[in-house]
Write an enzyme that holds these catalytic residues in place. Structure first.
Site, short mmCIF file in Angstrom:
data_model
loop_
_atom_site.label_atom_id
_atom_site.label_comp_id
_atom_site.label_asym_id
_atom_site.label_seq_id
_atom_site.Cartn_x
_atom_site.Cartn_y
_atom_site.Cartn_z
N TYR A 1 0.86 -1.09 -0.15
CA TYR A 1 0.03 -0.08 0.23
C TYR A 1 0.81 1.19 0.10
CZ TYR A 1 -3.54 -3.26 1.33
OH TYR A 1 -4.38 -4.51 1.26
N HIS B 1 -9.54 0.12 -5.17
CA HIS B 1 -8.65 -0.52 -4.46
C HIS B 1 -7.01 -0.07 -5.06
CE1 HIS B 1 -11.59 -3.33 -2.96
NE2 HIS B 1 -11.99 -3.61 -4.45
C1 DQA Z 1 -7.71 -2.97 -0.35
C2 DQA Z 1 -7.77 -4.27 -0.80
C3 DQA Z 1 -8.41 -5.24 0.14
O1 DQA Z 1 -8.26 -6.67 -0.17
C4 DQA Z 1 -7.72 -5.04 1.44
O2 DQA Z 1 -8.63 -5.69 2.38
C5 DQA Z 1 -7.40 -3.61 1.94
C6 DQA Z 1 -7.23 -2.72 1.04
C7 DQA Z 1 -6.86 -2.08 -1.37
O3 DQA Z 1 -6.85 -0.81 -1.30
O4 DQA Z 1 -6.10 -2.65 -2.19
O5 DQA Z 1 -7.65 -3.39 2.97
O6 DQA Z 1 -9.03 -2.46 -0.78
#
Ligand code: DQA
Length: 136
Positions: free
Chosen positions: A22, A95
């Site tokens: 992230y 995402h």
């Molecule tokens: C997310 C992807 C999801 O699977 C995960 O649980 C997240 C972040 C993303 O931004 O890539 O918390 O939504």
């Protein structure tokens, strides 16, 4: 244009958790960049780790478009799905990571079918791409 950016569970830990997935920027830093990008628009940012609070935020939304990263709620929250279906404001599922290149449980979204579209895999730019799509 008024845009509402909603981040769900654990997104407040962005910049702290799983930096390889992230990134190193905090959610506040990312939101500041998004606000700068959409400087001619009105942006509201909301984050909650509570499923019910996210449903309430969706119910009361008064804006042109919602950009929603529901985090893990994406994969199992029928409550958030029903809240999206209950409102007339269009919602785009977002995402940061490419969920389809990750664990199998992330390949399922229970909210995609009630969203206008889905953007995944572009890091913080996923939010910007989703927001820009409301202007097309
Ligand atoms: C997310 C992807 C999801 O699977 C995960 O649980 C997240 C972040 C993303 O931004 O890539 O918390 O939504």
């Amino acid at each position: 244009m008024k845009l509402l950016f909603i981040n769900g569970v654990n997104l407040n830990m962005t910049g702290i958790r799983e930096k390889g997935v992230y990134g190193v920027q905090t959610l506040d830093e990312i939101n500041a960049e998004i606000a700068a990008h959409f400087k001619d628009d009105e942006c509201e940012f909301y984050q909650s780790n509570s499923e019910g609070d996210i449903c309430s935020k969706l119910h009361s939304a008064e804006c042109d478009g919602i950009i929603l990263n529901a985090g893990a709620f994406t994969h199992y929250s029928y409550a958030i799905r029903d809240a999206i279906a209950a409102i007339s404001v269009p919602v785009i599922e977002v995402h940061m990571s490419n969920v389809h290149a990750r664990e199998e449980f992330r390949h399922t979204s229970v909210i995609s079918a009630v969203c206008k579209g889905v953007v995944a895999g572009f890091g913080k730019n996923s939010y910007i791409l989703a927001g820009e799509s409301f202007k097309l």
